[in-house]
Every structure is written in C-alpha cells, then in structure tokens.
Scaffold this active site. Structure first.
Site, PDB file in Angstrom:
ATOM      1  N   GLU A  35     -57.757 -52.298 -73.725  1.00 14.59           N
ATOM      2  CA  GLU A  35     -58.418 -51.777 -72.501  1.00 14.59           C
ATOM      3  C   GLU A  35     -58.387 -52.815 -71.380  1.00 14.59           C
ATOM      4  O   GLU A  35     -59.339 -52.978 -70.630  1.00 14.59           O
ATOM      5  CB  GLU A  35     -59.873 -51.358 -72.801  1.00 14.59           C
ATOM      6  CG  GLU A  35     -60.037 -50.284 -73.869  1.00 14.59           C
ATOM      7  CD  GLU A  35     -59.468 -48.930 -73.458  1.00 14.59           C
ATOM      8  OE1 GLU A  35     -59.319 -48.695 -72.232  1.00 14.59           O
ATOM      9  OE2 GLU A  35     -59.164 -48.123 -74.355  1.00 14.59           O
TER      10      GLU A  35
HETATM   11  C1  FAD Z   1     -54.776 -52.108 -82.594  1.00 13.19           C
HETATM   12  C2  FAD Z   1     -54.300 -51.799 -81.202  1.00 13.19           C
HETATM   13  C3  FAD Z   1     -54.467 -50.529 -80.690  1.00 13.19           C
HETATM   14  C4  FAD Z   1     -54.007 -50.215 -79.403  1.00 13.19           C
HETATM   15  N1  FAD Z   1     -54.191 -48.947 -78.908  1.00 13.19           N
HETATM   16  C5  FAD Z   1     -53.701 -48.611 -77.709  1.00 13.19           C
HETATM   17  C6  FAD Z   1     -53.815 -47.277 -77.209  1.00 13.19           C
HETATM   18  O1  FAD Z   1     -54.366 -46.387 -77.878  1.00 13.19           O
HETATM   19  N2  FAD Z   1     -53.285 -46.981 -75.997  1.00 13.19           N
HETATM   20  C7  FAD Z   1     -52.658 -47.943 -75.245  1.00 13.19           C
HETATM   21  O2  FAD Z   1     -52.181 -47.626 -74.155  1.00 13.19           O
HETATM   22  N3  FAD Z   1     -52.554 -49.216 -75.689  1.00 13.19           N
HETATM   23  C8  FAD Z   1     -53.048 -49.585 -76.887  1.00 13.19           C
HETATM   24  N4  FAD Z   1     -52.919 -50.879 -77.352  1.00 13.19           N
HETATM   25  C9  FAD Z   1     -52.223 -51.862 -76.515  1.00 13.19           C
HETATM   26  C10 FAD Z   1     -53.193 -52.797 -75.817  1.00 13.19           C
HETATM   27  O3  FAD Z   1     -53.801 -52.118 -74.733  1.00 13.19           O
HETATM   28  C11 FAD Z   1     -52.391 -54.030 -75.364  1.00 13.19           C
HETATM   29  O4  FAD Z   1     -52.107 -54.810 -76.528  1.00 13.19           O
HETATM   30  C12 FAD Z   1     -53.161 -54.866 -74.342  1.00 13.19           C
HETATM   31  O5  FAD Z   1     -53.274 -54.173 -73.114  1.00 13.19           O
HETATM   32  C13 FAD Z   1     -52.470 -56.212 -74.053  1.00 13.19           C
HETATM   33  O6  FAD Z   1     -51.144 -56.025 -73.673  1.00 13.19           O
HETATM   34  P1  FAD Z   1     -49.986 -56.815 -74.438  1.00 13.19           P
HETATM   35  O7  FAD Z   1     -50.254 -56.735 -75.909  1.00 13.19           O
HETATM   36  O8  FAD Z   1     -48.696 -56.302 -73.912  1.00 13.19           O
HETATM   37  O9  FAD Z   1     -50.201 -58.329 -74.006  1.00 13.19           O
HETATM   38  P2  FAD Z   1     -49.564 -59.039 -72.737  1.00 13.19           P
HETATM   39  O10 FAD Z   1     -49.713 -58.208 -71.525  1.00 13.19           O
HETATM   40  O11 FAD Z   1     -48.209 -59.545 -73.091  1.00 13.19           O
HETATM   41  O12 FAD Z   1     -50.556 -60.294 -72.597  1.00 13.19           O
HETATM   42  C14 FAD Z   1     -50.437 -61.488 -73.400  1.00 13.19           C
HETATM   43  C15 FAD Z   1     -51.409 -62.518 -72.854  1.00 13.19           C
HETATM   44  O13 FAD Z   1     -51.016 -62.899 -71.532  1.00 13.19           O
HETATM   45  C16 FAD Z   1     -52.059 -62.684 -70.610  1.00 13.19           C
HETATM   46  N5  FAD Z   1     -51.484 -62.227 -69.331  1.00 13.19           N
HETATM   47  C17 FAD Z   1     -50.531 -61.286 -69.146  1.00 13.19           C
HETATM   48  N6  FAD Z   1     -50.276 -61.123 -67.833  1.00 13.19           N
HETATM   49  C18 FAD Z   1     -51.091 -61.966 -67.161  1.00 13.19           C
HETATM   50  C19 FAD Z   1     -51.329 -62.240 -65.782  1.00 13.19           C
HETATM   51  N7  FAD Z   1     -50.659 -61.616 -64.810  1.00 13.19           N
HETATM   52  N8  FAD Z   1     -52.257 -63.148 -65.459  1.00 13.19           N
HETATM   53  C20 FAD Z   1     -52.946 -63.803 -66.427  1.00 13.19           C
HETATM   54  N9  FAD Z   1     -52.782 -63.580 -67.743  1.00 13.19           N
HETATM   55  C21 FAD Z   1     -51.868 -62.665 -68.122  1.00 13.19           C
HETATM   56  C22 FAD Z   1     -52.979 -61.653 -71.259  1.00 13.19           C
HETATM   57  O14 FAD Z   1     -54.309 -61.774 -70.811  1.00 13.19           O
HETATM   58  C23 FAD Z   1     -52.837 -62.001 -72.737  1.00 13.19           C
HETATM   59  O15 FAD Z   1     -53.728 -63.023 -73.067  1.00 13.19           O
HETATM   60  C24 FAD Z   1     -53.386 -51.222 -78.620  1.00 13.19           C
HETATM   61  C25 FAD Z   1     -53.236 -52.503 -79.135  1.00 13.19           C
HETATM   62  C26 FAD Z   1     -53.687 -52.816 -80.415  1.00 13.19           C
HETATM   63  C27 FAD Z   1     -53.510 -54.225 -80.942  1.00 13.19           C
END
Ligand code: FAD
Length: 271
Positions: A109
């Site tokens: 989220e």
């Molecule tokens: C069990 C599980 C269930 C999920 N369920 C859903 C779902 O139902 N629907 C859905 O849509 N998604 C879902 N997700 C996805 C989840 O929303 C994402 O994992 C989350 O938004 C983080 O994105 P990412 O994993 O791509 O991390 P990334 O975006 O790659 O981030 C990695 C790190 O880098 C940091 N970061 C990235 N960009 C920046 C920036 N510009 N400035 C500063 N810091 C930054 C982040 O804060 C984080 O610490 C789920 C994930 C899990 C693990």
C-alpha cells in the site's frame, strides 16, 4: 530455586516494553479515529469551507498514519515477541507469526519510504503549507486554551516544545529543498517520524484532558494518565533526535561513492 518464579511483570525492562506498546497503540487508535472523523466531515458537513479544511487534514494525515502505525506495528510485535524470550521466537506460541504478518504493512500500500516522500515532497509544500496549518492551528489553539490547566501543565509544556520543533524542521526543509532536491529525500523518513510523534502527542493531550475529568469515576482513567505520562517522558523526546538528524542534511549520505557500499564484502573476501 524451590520458590515460585517471579512474574515477568516485576522487571522494569518488561514494563518498559509493555508501556511503550500501550502508549503507542492508544495514541495510534486515537489518531485513526480522529482522522476518520475528519473523513466524515470532509464528506458530510453542510459547510463547504469545513468540508475542504477537513479534506486537507485527511490528505496530510494519510501518509503519516499509514507509515508510523505500520512501523510501530513491526517494532511492537518484535518487542512482544522479545517478552516471550525464546518461546517468542519458536513457532508454538504464534508470536513469530504476528511479527511476520506485521512486517508486510510497511511495504505494501505504498512503501513507508514513498509515504514519507509524499508527506515531505508533496503534502508539506502544498498551498504554501496550507495542509500543515490544518494540524498546527488546532494544536496551537489547544495549547493556548489549556496552558493554565494545573493537571495538563506537565504535558502541555513539552508538547509545545515538540510542536515548535516540528514547525522549525518544516521551515528548514522547505528552504533547503529549494536549493537541492536530495535534501527532501534525505530528511523525509525522519520528518515522518517527527510529525507522527508530535501528532500522537496531540492525541495524548486530548485523551488526558478527558482522563483528568473522569479519574475519580474509574481506575481506567487513572491508568490512562500513567500511560500518557510515560509517552511524554519516554517517547515524545525522540522528536529531538529526529530534528537533529534532519538538520545534518544530505551531504554525508550522498557522499559515499556507490562502490563504498560494497566494501564489507571486499574486506571479508581478503580475510
Ligand atoms: C505479500 C504481498 C502481497 C501484495 N499484494 C498486492 C496486491 O494485492 N496488489 C498490488 O497492487 N500489489 C501488491 N503487492 C505489491 C506491493 O504493493 C509492492 O511490493 C510495494 O508497493 C513495493 O513495491 P516494490 O516491491 O516494487 O518495491 P520497489 O518499488 O522496488 O521499492 C524498493 C525500495 O526502494 C524504495 N524506493 C523506491 N522508489 C523510491 C523513491 N523514488 N524514493 C525513495 N525510495 C524509493 C522503496 O521505499 C523500497 O524501500 C504485494 C506485495 C507483497 C509482498
């Protein structure tokens, strides 16, 4: 050894963990309910001005609530596991499952890092600080009205310092951010924590006002005062270290070259 063991609750360190959890959870619930009321008002109030003001407050508080409550959820579930000792770590008692379940909330989220950027990069400058004033003004008004209250004095004084500190940090970041965009990114997570703790402090003041009025009715209110006092003595001061950290700016964290993050691996390879 033949005598019955003491209950864990006799140990100050166990009480510290439990009180910290209670103080954070009470103000987290209050902050959620207070903001939920603003959501209702932003939709249902007949006065358009009030609807808009409440909408501003909700926009400001949303990233704060999402991130600090989920961060503290992880911290608290970890400390509650700690209280169980080794039994907390193994599967049988279910504590590790609470911890693991809580750990996803700062990630999904909108990661808490992104929520912090939303607060510091978007919500803070919006309308020249208009959203910030939706929080600052009622909090300052509360201080003015309750400054002379003998019961609340010990809480109002540190709260005023913390609130003024937050205003100073906000001004500092607004100015620094203009010259260097890294400044906002470097400060965002600490600013989120500082803001979150100050808003929890405000929630505690609202709760304490009622608790003092009703303390003779029920021990629940007497206990509430003790938990609130713990918050002001032991948790609110953390706003100070956040402000100091923000004041150091982005220079050091941006100065380590990318390959500097790898040096630990290189070192262990040679050893
Ligand atoms: C069990 C599980 C269930 C999920 N369920 C859903 C779902 O139902 N629907 C859905 O849509 N998604 C879902 N997700 C996805 C989840 O929303 C994402 O994992 C989350 O938004 C983080 O994105 P990412 O994993 O791509 O991390 P990334 O975006 O790659 O981030 C990695 C790190 O880098 C940091 N970061 C990235 N960009 C920046 C920036 N510009 N400035 C500063 N810091 C930054 C982040 O804060 C984080 O610490 C789920 C994930 C899990 C693990």
């Amino acid at each position: 050894p033949s005598e019955e063991a003491d209950p864990l609750l006799v140990h100050p360190d166990i009480r510290r963990m439990l009180l910290r959890a209670k103080a954070l959870i009470d103000s987290s619930r209050m902050l959620s309910a207070w903001t939920a009321l603003a959501i209702d008002r932003s939709v249902k109030d007949p006065d358009e001005k009030i609807r808009k003001a409440n909408n501003d407050l909700v926009e400001l508080m949303t990233p704060i609530i999402k991130s600090i409550l989920t961060d503290y959820g992880v911290e608290i579930s970890s400390e509650m596991l700690q209280i169980f000792g080794g039994h907390g770590y193994i599967r049988e008692y279910g504590m590790e499952q609470f911890y693991r379940d809580a750990r996803i909330a700062p990630i999904w989220e909108g990661t808490n890092g992104i929520q912090a950027m939303d607060l510091a990069g978007r919500k803070m400058p919006q309308g020249m600080g208009r959203l910030l004033r939706r929080f600052f003004h009622p909090a300052l008004a509360f201080i003015e009205v309750n400054r002379g209250d003998e019961n609340l004095k010990e809480f109002v004084i540190p709260f005023e310092k913390a609130l003024k500190g937050l205003q100073k940090t906000s001004m500092f970041m607004a100015q620094k951010g203009l010259s260097n965009p890294y400044e906002i990114g470097a400060a965002a997570s600490d600013y989120m924590k500082q803001f979150g703790l100050v808003s929890m402090g405000y929630m505690w003041l609202l709760m304490l006002k009622t608790a003092f009025l009703k303390q003779d009715e029920d021990d629940f209110y007497k206990n509430k005062i003790i938990i609130g006092r713990f918050f002001f003595e032991r948790i609110l001061p953390e706003t100070l270290s956040r402000a100091i950290a923000i004041g150091t700016g982005s220079k050091t964290m941006m100065s380590l070259p990318d390959d500097g993050f790898e040096s630990a691996n290189k070192f262990s390879g040679k050893a």
